[in-house]
Structure formats: C-alpha cells, structure tokens
Design a protein around this motif. Structure first.
Motif, mmCIF file in Angstrom:
data_model
loop_
_atom_site.group_PDB
_atom_site.id
_atom_site.type_symbol
_atom_site.label_atom_id
_atom_site.label_comp_id
_atom_site.label_asym_id
_atom_site.label_seq_id
_atom_site.Cartn_x
_atom_site.Cartn_y
_atom_site.Cartn_z
ATOM 1 N N GLY A 39 0.794 -1.222 0.000
ATOM 2 C CA GLY A 39 0.000 0.000 0.000
ATOM 3 C C GLY A 39 0.828 1.275 0.000
ATOM 4 N N ALA A 40 2.171 1.154 -0.029
ATOM 5 C CA ALA A 40 3.018 2.349 0.039
ATOM 6 C C ALA A 40 2.976 3.104 -1.283
ATOM 7 N N ARG A 41 2.865 4.425 -1.190
ATOM 8 C CA ARG A 41 2.866 5.232 -2.407
ATOM 9 C C ARG A 41 4.290 5.400 -2.932
ATOM 10 N N LEU A 42 4.390 5.685 -4.246
ATOM 11 C CA LEU A 42 5.709 5.799 -4.865
ATOM 12 C C LEU A 42 6.425 7.091 -4.468
ATOM 13 N N ALA A 43 5.665 8.061 -3.949
ATOM 14 C CA ALA A 43 6.267 9.339 -3.560
ATOM 15 C C ALA A 43 7.398 9.076 -2.572
ATOM 16 N N GLU A 44 8.578 9.593 -2.890
ATOM 17 C CA GLU A 44 9.764 9.288 -2.085
ATOM 18 C C GLU A 44 9.590 9.750 -0.629
ATOM 19 N N ASP A 45 8.908 10.861 -0.415
ATOM 20 C CA ASP A 45 8.692 11.351 0.948
ATOM 21 C C ASP A 45 7.943 10.321 1.789
ATOM 22 N N ASP A 46 6.914 9.700 1.156
ATOM 23 C CA ASP A 46 6.128 8.695 1.865
ATOM 24 C C ASP A 46 6.977 7.482 2.199
ATOM 25 N N LEU A 47 7.813 7.082 1.237
ATOM 26 C CA LEU A 47 8.667 5.910 1.462
ATOM 27 C C LEU A 47 9.688 6.201 2.554
ATOM 28 N N ARG A 48 10.272 7.408 2.511
ATOM 29 C CA ARG A 48 11.271 7.781 3.526
ATOM 30 C C ARG A 48 10.674 7.737 4.926
ATOM 31 N N ALA A 49 9.385 8.133 5.016
ATOM 32 C CA ALA A 49 8.721 8.115 6.325
ATOM 33 C C ALA A 49 8.646 6.685 6.853
ATOM 34 N N ARG A 50 8.685 5.694 5.953
ATOM 35 C CA ARG A 50 8.685 4.289 6.370
ATOM 36 C C ARG A 50 10.099 3.728 6.418
ATOM 37 N N GLY A 51 11.100 4.607 6.261
ATOM 38 C CA GLY A 51 12.491 4.140 6.263
ATOM 39 C C GLY A 51 12.883 3.438 4.980
ATOM 40 N N LEU A 52 12.137 3.703 3.900
ATOM 41 C CA LEU A 52 12.399 3.029 2.628
ATOM 42 C C LEU A 52 12.733 4.035 1.540
ATOM 43 N N SER A 53 13.193 3.515 0.392
ATOM 44 C CA SER A 53 13.460 4.359 -0.766
ATOM 45 C C SER A 53 13.376 3.503 -2.011
ATOM 46 N N LEU A 54 12.948 4.100 -3.112
ATOM 47 C CA LEU A 54 12.991 3.358 -4.383
ATOM 48 C C LEU A 54 14.339 3.538 -5.070
ATOM 49 N N GLY A 55 15.260 4.288 -4.434
ATOM 50 C CA GLY A 55 16.569 4.498 -5.041
ATOM 51 C C GLY A 55 16.412 5.026 -6.450
ATOM 52 N N ALA A 56 17.008 4.344 -7.409
ATOM 53 C CA ALA A 56 16.895 4.764 -8.804
ATOM 54 C C ALA A 56 15.590 4.255 -9.425
ATOM 55 N N GLY A 57 14.574 4.011 -8.599
ATOM 56 C CA GLY A 57 13.272 3.608 -9.139
ATOM 57 C C GLY A 57 13.189 2.143 -9.492
ATOM 58 N N VAL A 58 13.685 1.270 -8.617
ATOM 59 C CA VAL A 58 13.696 -0.157 -8.929
ATOM 60 C C VAL A 58 12.840 -0.940 -7.933
ATOM 61 N N VAL A 59 11.935 -1.750 -8.476
ATOM 62 C CA VAL A 59 11.146 -2.672 -7.660
ATOM 63 C C VAL A 59 11.386 -4.070 -8.214
ATOM 64 N N SER A 60 12.118 -4.897 -7.468
ATOM 65 C CA SER A 60 12.436 -6.241 -7.947
ATOM 66 C C SER A 60 11.611 -7.251 -7.159
ATOM 67 N N VAL A 61 10.838 -8.021 -7.890
ATOM 68 C CA VAL A 61 9.933 -8.979 -7.272
ATOM 69 C C VAL A 61 10.669 -10.290 -7.015
ATOM 70 N N LEU A 62 10.510 -10.816 -5.814
ATOM 71 C CA LEU A 62 11.023 -12.168 -5.555
ATOM 72 C C LEU A 62 9.938 -13.135 -6.030
ATOM 73 N N PRO A 63 10.183 -13.831 -7.136
ATOM 74 C CA PRO A 63 9.122 -14.685 -7.670
ATOM 75 C C PRO A 63 8.745 -15.775 -6.672
ATOM 76 N N PRO A 64 7.441 -16.132 -6.619
ATOM 77 C CA PRO A 64 7.009 -17.196 -5.714
ATOM 78 C C PRO A 64 7.837 -18.454 -5.963
ATOM 79 N N GLY A 65 8.269 -19.093 -4.894
ATOM 80 C CA GLY A 65 9.039 -20.319 -5.051
ATOM 81 C C GLY A 65 10.544 -20.087 -5.071
ATOM 82 N N GLU A 66 10.976 -18.809 -5.112
ATOM 83 C CA GLU A 66 12.422 -18.566 -5.072
ATOM 84 C C GLU A 66 12.822 -18.211 -3.647
ATOM 85 N N CYS A 67 14.007 -18.674 -3.235
ATOM 86 C CA CYS A 67 14.487 -18.427 -1.878
ATOM 87 C C CYS A 67 15.141 -17.052 -1.781
ATOM 88 N N GLY A 68 14.595 -16.182 -0.915
ATOM 89 C CA GLY A 68 15.114 -14.833 -0.771
ATOM 90 C C GLY A 68 16.536 -14.812 -0.232
#
Lengths: 414, 65
Positions: free
Chosen positions: A285-314
């Motif tokens: 539910g997190a918005r892409l706005a960097e301010d919102d992510l920073r408030a959660r201690g997160l960042s999209l950095g250079a705008g990357v979202v990498s999905v861990l496909p189901p069945g793969e070991c993180g």
C-alpha cells in the motif's frame, strides 16, 4: 509558478508523459517494445519548443517544483546547482549527464537515453547555460552502444550554445558513482575518490561540477518549459524480464507491481541491489512518492522494484546479490576490499546451512555493523543495508537453512 | 577545540599503528582498519590522535576541526 510561463496552455500542468507506454526488456538485450527514438522534430511536437526558463529563474523553478535526484539519492537538485553557481572558477563549471546506469535491475535511464535523447540533452544544455559551464558531458558505459548511437544521432541534429561530448567508462557497477565520474573526467581511473569537498565545489580538474542523473535532467527540461512533473520512472523486475513504467507518484506499489507482473509476491527488493528487502504485505500500500517511502524508512533508489518470484528463496537470492556487489567493488578501501567479500562468504555459509553455520548469523551481524558508514563511497553501505534487510525479512529462512531446509523451496528436514 | 579524527579510507592500508598510538580513540575492525569515533575528541584523546596522525605510515589520518 504563474500560468503565463506554460508554453502549452492547454496541456496539463504536469506536462506530457516521458514515455507513451511501458517498455519491456528481456535479459541483457535492448527494449522489445517497438518504440522509435525521437527525432528533433518528434521531440518538439511532443514536448514543445525550446525551454523558456534559464539562469536563476530556472534554478528557482527547480526549487519550486521540488525536483530531486533520480539517480537514487533523491536529494533536492537545487542544492548542487546553487553550490556550483556559488563556486565561481576561472575555467568555468562542468556539467555531466550521468547515463552510466549501473544498477543491474534498472533500465529507465537507458530507455530515456534511447527514446528521448533530446529531452535529456535539453536538460543538460539548460544546466550548462544556467551554471555558465563551458563543458557538457554525457557519461555512459563503454558497451552501451544503443544509447550512445541515440545520443550521437541526436547531437548531430542539434545546435547548442555549449559543446556537448560523450565520454565513456568501463562496464562496472561503480562507473556511475559521481566521484568516480569526476576522477575519470579529470584523467584518472573511473573509481570512487575520498573527498573532503563535494564535486559541486571542486570537481573535474578542480572546477565546480554538476553530475546529474539523466532522468533528473529530462525533468529539468520539463521544468524549464514551465511544467511541474508528477510522475516517476520505475523499473519493475520479475526474473529476467524488466518493465520500465512511468507512474504518478500518487500510485502505490500494488498498482504498479500488480499491473505489470500480475503477481502477488512474497517479498520485493526496493531500490535495487543496494536497497532493502520488504515483505510485500508491509509495502503493497506504500505510495511511490519518495517522501512517503522515507517516512517508512524506505526508498525506491533509482526507481527499482524487484519482485522475488514465488518459489524462489530470498536468502539464496541475497547471497548471489552480495557476491555480485563484493565482486564489483572498487577494492580501494578496507570495508570494500575485505568487508564485502567477508559478508558474501558468511551469507553463502548461512544459505548452505547445517552445523557450520551455527554461529554465522552473529559473525555476519558484527561484519555489517563494522562496515556501515565507513566506505569511501556509498557502495559498502548499500550492500550492508540490503543484507541487513534480508536477515530481517527472511529471518524464518535463516532458521530453516540452519536446520538444513528452506522455507521457499521446501526440502525435507533430516 | 573539539577536533575530530578522520581517515582517508582509500589511502589507509590497515597497518594498525594508529590503534597502538591512540588506544582511547581508535579501534580496529575485523580486518585491521580503523574505526573512528564520530564524537569530538577530549583533550587527552586529541593528544593521542595527534600521535596517530604523525605516526601513520600511509599519511591517511587527519584532524578535522
């Protein structure tokens, strides 16, 4: 900003989109989506004629638009612009469009360089003009032949008040690091430098230097036309497939990842190899706005979202990422030369599991705390951040591997 | 007053003399490279730090005000 500054009075204040549609990439190759590179004519039809704003007016407009660096740092761009402006130098300033997109999961900079070369160049030239630079450089990886050809073609179509040249560095992760770029353009190796002054004050050959990511410059070109951009470019990664999408910053991760991949992942890596793993349920539910992510201690950095496909070991995935980061380090400073390989080895032991890994979790925690904040550049910090987030998100896997199993790819526990 | 000990971590080779010359300021990591306090130094610490700056064979340490 006053309405009179807009050159396309009937266009939305946010301006035209950077991309028409999502761009699909597969493996290491170019885009498989059929999109033509903008000619100068296409470019002017799409975005309007030359930028209107220059000088201090442009810098003020950047501040008002709240433009931040899209290379990953998300710092307000005007900080660097004003520093360069204040650091007068007899030989003038240098401006650099950083197109050496090193994050392996990211493709948005290549997409912009390839399909919207004139927009990036407009931003670079606007920066050069506003900052009285005598030299403008487009910095690329040496093997980036497609983007290089697109920029060369675009340069041949244009006449700019400042000479623009292309310079390239080796195909390494740290070639896009700003102090490495400054060092390379000053005649040295393309490796990060220990600095006591920022490159905006003393950069290429001691001259004030603005190094700005190419997406940031594309947005500078929009702001200079009187627009206030409200979108961000995101690369969504699922396995070997990468999709570059332009999304409003008001969209949430679920909108973007769901629409692109159709998956409900267990976990996602936000911000690329130097980013953070997150449980999907925590961030959907997190918005892409960097301010919102920073408030959660997160960042999209250079705008990357990498999905861990189901069945793969993180945990196993993290182990291969840290091995890559350790291998790609500049190996100039202790934390990078010794610390990152030690972290990679330790994590490999955790993945292998069994008795030998019993005390590895504690040893790894010591390594991470010793490395944090001590590198010459941000590379070791990013690597440590990513591994630390994995140990928390995949804590269950760490325990399962110790017992000789794995949660994601379940194997019988002996 | 209230100087800070800093290291050019690229120049540093992890020789480790600093940790002997300034035991109350410098501790070393798992690989022998100095970990320095972020807080300003006390007077006694600053005297040790100066010895470490002078004694570093790589000239990697410096005091920042």
């Amino acid at each position: 900003m006053s309405a009179s500054l807009r050159i396309l009075p009937d266009a939305d204040a946010a301006g035209p989109a950077l991309l028409d549609r999502p761009l699909h990439y597969f493996g290491a190759g170019g885009a498989i989506t059929e999109v033509a590179s903008d000619s100068l004519r296409d470019h002017r039809l799409r975005f309007g004629s030359r930028p209107l704003l220059g000088g201090d007016e442009l810098i003020d407009a950047l501040a008002e638009a709240g433009l931040t660096g899209r290379g990953g740092a998300h710092l307000p761009s005007v900080i660097k612009w004003r520093a360069v402006r204040s650091a007068a130098h007899a030989d003038g300033a240098v401006v650099v469009a950083n197109g050496a997109e090193s994050e392996p999961d990211s493709r948005k900079d290549a997409a912009l360089l390839e399909f919207r070369p004139h927009l990036v160049l407009d931003g670079l030239v606007a920066a050069a003009t506003a900052l009285d630079a005598r030299e403008a450089v487009v910095w690329l990886h040496e093997s980036a032949s497609t983007t290089r050809a697109a920029i060369s073609r675009a340069l041949a179509e244009r006449t700019d008040p400042v000479p623009v040249r292309i310079a390239v560095g080796p195909d390494r992760y740290l070639t896009g690091e700003s102090s490495a770029i400054v060092r390379a353009l000053s005649g040295g190796p393309a490796l990060p430098a220990f600095r006591t002054k920022p490159s905006a004050i003393a950069g290429v050959a001691g001259r004030p230097t603005l190094v700005q990511n190419v997406e940031t410059l594309a947005r500078v070109a929009l702001v200079a036309r009187g627009f206030v951009p409200e979108t961000t470019l995101i690369t969504v990664v699922v396995g070997d497939a990468r999709v570059v999408v332009e999304a409003p910053v008001s969209a949430d991760l679920h909108d973007v990842v769901g629409r692109v991949s159709g998956l409900t992942p267990g976990a996602v890596l936000l911000g690329g190899y130097g980013g953070q793993w997150c449980a999907w349920s925590d961030v959907a539910g997190a918005r892409l706005a960097e301010d919102d992510l920073r408030a959660r201690g997160l960042s999209l950095g250079a705008g990357v979202v990498s999905v861990l496909p189901p069945g793969e070991c993180g945990l196993a995935r993290t182990s291969s990422l840290i091995a890559y980061l350790a291998e790609q380090g500049a190996r100039q400073c202790g934390p990078c030369r010794f610390g990152l390989p030690a972290v990679a080895d330790s994590l490999a032991l955790l993945v292998r599991g069994g008795r030998r890994s019993r005390h590895e979790r504690e040893r790894l925690a010591t390594f991470l705390s010793e490395i944090r904040g001590r590198g010459a550049c941000g590379h070791p910090d990013g690597a440590v951040r990513m591994v630390a987030s994995a140990l928390s998100v995949f804590a269950g896997d760490v325990a399962a591997h110790r017992r000789g199993g794995c949660l994601m790819r379940w194997e019988p526990v002996r | 007053m209230s100087a800070q000990l800093r290291v050019d971590i690229v120049a540093c080779d992890g020789v480790g003399i600093c940790a002997h010359l300034a035991p109350d300021v410098v501790r070393v990591d798992s690989w022998g490279f100095p970990i320095l306090p972020a807080a300003p130094l006390s007077g006694a610490q600053e005297r040790q730090a100066r010895a470490a700056v002078t004694g570093c064979p790589r000239k990697a340490l410096f005091l920042a005000k």
